[in-house]
Structures are given as structure tokens and as C-alpha cells.
Write a protein that holds these residues in place. Structure first.
Motif, PDB file in Angstrom:
ATOM      1  N   SER A 247      57.240 -28.963  25.037  1.00 19.78           N
ATOM      2  CA  SER A 247      56.388 -28.375  24.001  1.00 19.78           C
ATOM      3  C   SER A 247      56.190 -29.358  22.851  1.00 19.78           C
ATOM      4  CB  SER A 247      57.000 -27.077  23.486  1.00 19.78           C
ATOM      5  OG  SER A 247      58.279 -27.332  22.924  1.00 19.78           O
ATOM      6  N   ASN A 248      57.243 -30.154  22.513  1.00 17.86           N
ATOM      7  CA  ASN A 248      57.105 -31.145  21.468  1.00 17.86           C
ATOM      8  C   ASN A 248      56.182 -32.273  21.897  1.00 17.86           C
ATOM      9  OD1 ASN A 248      58.841 -29.808  19.783  1.00 17.86           O
ATOM     10  ND2 ASN A 248      60.654 -30.845  20.563  1.00 17.86           N
ATOM     11  N   LEU A 249      56.232 -32.614  23.187  1.00 15.39           N
ATOM     12  CA  LEU A 249      55.416 -33.707  23.703  1.00 15.39           C
ATOM     13  C   LEU A 249      53.931 -33.377  23.592  1.00 15.39           C
ATOM     14  CD1 LEU A 249      55.362 -36.451  25.160  1.00 15.39           C
ATOM     15  CD2 LEU A 249      55.486 -35.226  27.310  1.00 15.39           C
ATOM     16  N   PHE A 250      53.582 -32.150  23.905  1.00 14.93           N
ATOM     17  CA  PHE A 250      52.180 -31.759  23.887  1.00 14.93           C
ATOM     18  C   PHE A 250      51.748 -31.197  22.531  1.00 14.93           C
ATOM     19  CE2 PHE A 250      52.954 -31.840  28.430  1.00 14.93           C
ATOM     20  CZ  PHE A 250      51.769 -32.402  28.917  1.00 14.93           C
ATOM     21  N   SER A 251      52.642 -31.246  21.544  1.00 16.34           N
ATOM     22  CA  SER A 251      52.279 -30.716  20.234  1.00 16.34           C
ATOM     23  C   SER A 251      51.208 -31.560  19.556  1.00 16.34           C
ATOM     24  CB  SER A 251      53.512 -30.631  19.332  1.00 16.34           C
ATOM     25  OG  SER A 251      54.055 -31.918  19.117  1.00 16.34           O
ATOM     26  N   VAL A 252      51.023 -32.832  19.998  1.00 13.76           N
ATOM     27  CA  VAL A 252      49.977 -33.673  19.420  1.00 13.76           C
ATOM     28  C   VAL A 252      48.597 -33.146  19.762  1.00 13.76           C
ATOM     29  CG1 VAL A 252      51.341 -35.759  19.329  1.00 13.76           C
ATOM     30  CG2 VAL A 252      50.088 -35.234  21.408  1.00 13.76           C
TER      31      VAL A 252
ATOM     32  N   ASN B 162      47.128 -20.716   7.937  1.00 15.98           N
ATOM     33  CA  ASN B 162      47.098 -20.234   9.327  1.00 15.98           C
ATOM     34  C   ASN B 162      45.711 -20.418   9.969  1.00 15.98           C
ATOM     35  OD1 ASN B 162      48.353 -19.192  11.577  1.00 15.98           O
ATOM     36  ND2 ASN B 162      47.842 -17.062  11.085  1.00 15.98           N
ATOM     37  N   LEU B 163      45.036 -21.530   9.606  1.00 12.57           N
ATOM     38  CA  LEU B 163      43.705 -21.841  10.133  1.00 12.57           C
ATOM     39  C   LEU B 163      43.750 -23.115  10.960  1.00 12.57           C
ATOM     40  CD1 LEU B 163      41.585 -21.217   6.906  1.00 12.57           C
ATOM     41  CD2 LEU B 163      41.769 -19.707   8.875  1.00 12.57           C
ATOM     42  N   SER B 164      42.822 -23.223  11.928  1.00 14.45           N
ATOM     43  CA  SER B 164      42.735 -24.425  12.756  1.00 14.45           C
ATOM     44  C   SER B 164      41.897 -25.480  12.049  1.00 14.45           C
ATOM     45  CB  SER B 164      42.135 -24.075  14.125  1.00 14.45           C
ATOM     46  OG  SER B 164      42.964 -23.177  14.811  1.00 14.45           O
ATOM     47  N   LEU B 165      42.463 -26.057  11.002  1.00 11.85           N
ATOM     48  CA  LEU B 165      41.719 -27.026  10.195  1.00 11.85           C
ATOM     49  C   LEU B 165      41.551 -28.366  10.901  1.00 11.85           C
ATOM     50  CD1 LEU B 165      43.317 -26.334   6.695  1.00 11.85           C
ATOM     51  CD2 LEU B 165      41.171 -25.461   7.613  1.00 11.85           C
ATOM     52  N   ASN B 166      42.303 -28.579  11.987  1.00 18.19           N
ATOM     53  CA  ASN B 166      42.175 -29.844  12.704  1.00 18.19           C
ATOM     54  C   ASN B 166      40.770 -30.055  13.246  1.00 18.19           C
ATOM     55  OD1 ASN B 166      44.798 -30.710  12.348  1.00 18.19           O
ATOM     56  ND2 ASN B 166      45.556 -29.659  14.148  1.00 18.19           N
ATOM     57  N   TRP B 167      40.067 -28.953  13.526  1.00 19.75           N
ATOM     58  CA  TRP B 167      38.729 -29.085  14.106  1.00 19.75           C
ATOM     59  C   TRP B 167      37.730 -29.683  13.127  1.00 19.75           C
ATOM     60  CZ3 TRP B 167      38.266 -28.870  19.112  1.00 19.75           C
ATOM     61  CH2 TRP B 167      39.182 -28.116  19.865  1.00 19.75           C
TER      62      TRP B 167
ATOM     63  N   PHE C  64      36.878 -42.084  19.186  1.00 17.98           N
ATOM     64  CA  PHE C  64      37.456 -43.140  18.355  1.00 17.98           C
ATOM     65  C   PHE C  64      38.336 -42.576  17.246  1.00 17.98           C
ATOM     66  CE2 PHE C  64      34.627 -46.571  19.934  1.00 17.98           C
ATOM     67  CZ  PHE C  64      35.601 -47.544  20.056  1.00 17.98           C
ATOM     68  N   LEU C  65      37.938 -41.433  16.687  1.00 15.74           N
ATOM     69  CA  LEU C  65      38.763 -40.817  15.641  1.00 15.74           C
ATOM     70  C   LEU C  65      40.157 -40.491  16.159  1.00 15.74           C
ATOM     71  CD1 LEU C  65      36.649 -38.284  13.555  1.00 15.74           C
ATOM     72  CD2 LEU C  65      37.747 -40.368  12.793  1.00 15.74           C
ATOM     73  N   GLY C  66      40.239 -40.101  17.443  1.00 17.49           N
ATOM     74  CA  GLY C  66      41.526 -39.740  18.016  1.00 17.49           C
ATOM     75  C   GLY C  66      42.496 -40.899  18.138  1.00 17.49           C
ATOM     76  N   LEU C  67      41.987 -42.142  18.008  1.00 21.22           N
ATOM     77  CA  LEU C  67      42.864 -43.312  18.110  1.00 21.22           C
ATOM     78  C   LEU C  67      43.590 -43.581  16.794  1.00 21.22           C
ATOM     79  CD1 LEU C  67      40.519 -45.725  20.108  1.00 21.22           C
ATOM     80  CD2 LEU C  67      42.393 -44.341  20.979  1.00 21.22           C
ATOM     81  N   PHE C  68      43.164 -42.952  15.708  1.00 21.98           N
ATOM     82  CA  PHE C  68      43.823 -43.148  14.423  1.00 21.98           C
ATOM     83  C   PHE C  68      44.979 -42.159  14.272  1.00 21.98           C
ATOM     84  CE2 PHE C  68      39.595 -44.840  13.764  1.00 21.98           C
ATOM     85  CZ  PHE C  68      39.853 -46.024  13.095  1.00 21.98           C
ATOM     86  N   PRO C  69      46.053 -42.584  13.616  1.00 18.81           N
ATOM     87  CA  PRO C  69      47.209 -41.684  13.454  1.00 18.81           C
ATOM     88  C   PRO C  69      46.858 -40.452  12.619  1.00 18.81           C
ATOM     89  CG  PRO C  69      47.793 -43.960  12.937  1.00 18.81           C
ATOM     90  CD  PRO C  69      46.311 -43.913  13.069  1.00 18.81           C
ATOM     91  N   TYR C  70      47.420 -39.312  13.032  1.00 14.66           N
ATOM     92  CA  TYR C  70      47.319 -38.043  12.304  1.00 14.66           C
ATOM     93  C   TYR C  70      45.898 -37.487  12.256  1.00 14.66           C
ATOM     94  CZ  TYR C  70      51.919 -39.570  10.818  1.00 14.66           C
ATOM     95  OH  TYR C  70      53.206 -40.026  10.813  1.00 14.66           O
TER      96      TYR C  70
END
Length: 225
Positions: free
Chosen positions: A2-7, A16-21, A86-92
Motif C-alpha cells: 500500500s505504501n509502494l502504490f501510495s505515489v 478531504n479533496l482530491s487536489l492532486n488533479w 512530463f509533469l509526472g517526472l517532477f517530484p511531488y
């Protein structure tokens, strides 16, 4: 595990919102900067790339009047996927294209619109695609089944191909990166070199997968005319 796929977890703790999107539209904040720097190398390079893609997609679609302007849809699709890859290659920064909910949202409406347009306007042409030229009469029922299944799974293959490629590379980078604190100093340079090479590979994959997605969408569009 679960920790491995937490990224790849789209949930965030803020409100409690999906702000990552919001990373999907992050490019809108960066676009105005190029407006004040024209002509600079960035707009010239980007315009050259878009012109090349426009010519290639125009060749794939053909020179019919109904296809005029259609290349802009696929060039925009390429740009959106490329930017998010390309954005996914940057940390965080969240990789939205590593989720089926994003890739299916792009692939499914495209495929459905192609099918609706093709079956309404070019019904005979669509039936011709179910039986390839030169098929023996005995094999025609089987070919109809095979072609129908291959046609139905097209949006799924488009979405899963992009998602799987994004997840595989990022997962490998995460797995190797987690070994950094525990690895011996003599092997640390090997790990760093491997990570850099993988990052270069992932940059190439980001371009290739966005190009493949756009080209296949263009080919599917050209088949319904």
C-alpha cells in the motif's frame, strides 16, 4: 504494497479533496509567460513541433473536406498528454495520466463519437471494415466477430497502454529510490546512474506515448470516413 502504490493515490489530506488533479490544468498558469517573450526559443520550438504534427495528422486523415480542422483536436490531445506525462517526472507532482479515470476520459468519448459518426453517415463503409478484403467465405463469420471485438476494445487498449507505461516507469523509479538510504556507499553511484538513465528513458516514454495515443486516435478517426 500500500505504501509502494501510495505515489499513485489521487487523494489528499487538505479539506478531504482530491487536489492532486489540479496538476492537469497546471499548464494554464505557465502559458502566459511565453506571450511576453515572443519570439523566443520556446514558442518557436513548440510551433515547429505543432506544425510537424499538423502535417502528419493531415496526411493520416486524408484531404477530404470533412477532415479540415480535425488535426487541431489531435494536436491538442497530444499536447495535453505530453504536458501531463512530463509533469509526472517532477517530484511531488501528481501524474494524472497514470490513472485510468483520466486516460479513459480521453479515449472513450473519442471512440464513441467516431463510432456514432461512422455508423450514421457511412454505414456501408463501416460494414466493409468488419470483413477484410480477400477473406474466404468460410472465415467471414469468424472475421466479423474478431473485427468487432478488436473495435470494441480500442478505447480500453488506448487507455491501458498509456496508464501502464506511466505506472511502470514511475514504479521502477520509486522502487530503486527507496533503496537509496539503505544501500552501501560503493553502490550508491550505480543507483544514481541507473536513476538518471531511467529518468531519460521516462522522458522519451512521455513523448512516445503521447504521440502514439494521438496517432492511433487519428487512425481510428480516418477509418470511419
Amino acid at each position: 504494497m500500500s505504501n509502494l502504490f501510495s505515489v499513485f493515490d489521487p487523494s489528499t489530506s487538505s479539506f478531504n479533496l482530491s487536489l492532486n488533479w489540479t496538476s492537469t490544468v497546471l499548464g494554464l498558469l505557465l502559458i502566459p509567460t511565453s506571450v511576453w517573450l515572443i519570439p523566443s526559443r520556446y514558442p518557436v520550438l513548440w510551433n515547429t513541433l505543432l506544425a510537424k504534427l499538423h502535417n502528419e495528422f493531415k496526411t493520416l486523415l486524408g484531404s477530404k473536406k470533412i477532415n479540415k480542422g480535425s488535426t487541431f483536436l489531435f494536436v491538442s490531445l497530444f499536447s495535453l498528454i505530453l504536458f501531463n506525462n512530463f509533469l509526472g517526472l517532477f517530484p511531488y507532482i501528481f501524474t494524472s495520466t497514470s490513472h485510468l479515470i483520466m486516460t479513459l476520459t480521453l479515449a472513450l468519448p473519442l471512440w464513441v463519437s467516431f463510432m456514432v459518426f461512422g455508423w450514421i453517415n457511412n454505414t456501408n463503409h463501416m460494414f466493409e471494415h468488419l470483413v477484410p478484403q480477400g477473406t474466404p467465405a468460410a472465415l467471414m463469420p469468424f472475421m466479423v466477430c474478431i473485427e468487432t471485438i478488436s473495435n470494441i476494445i480500442r478505447p480500453g487498449t488506448l487507455a491501458v497502454r498509456l496508464t501502464a507505461n506511466m505506472i511502470a516507469g514511475h514504479l521502477l523509479l520509486t522502487l530503486l529510490g527507496n533503496n537509496g538510504p539503505t544501500i552501501t556507499q560503493s553502490l550508491l553511484w550505480v543507483l544514481i546512474t541507473a536513476q538518471i538513465l531511467l529518468l531519460i528513458l521516462e522522458s522519451a516514454v512521455a513523448v512516445i506515448q503521447s504521440y502514439v495515443f494521438a496517432v492511433l486516435s487519428t487512425l481510428y478517426s480516418s477509418e470511419v470516413n
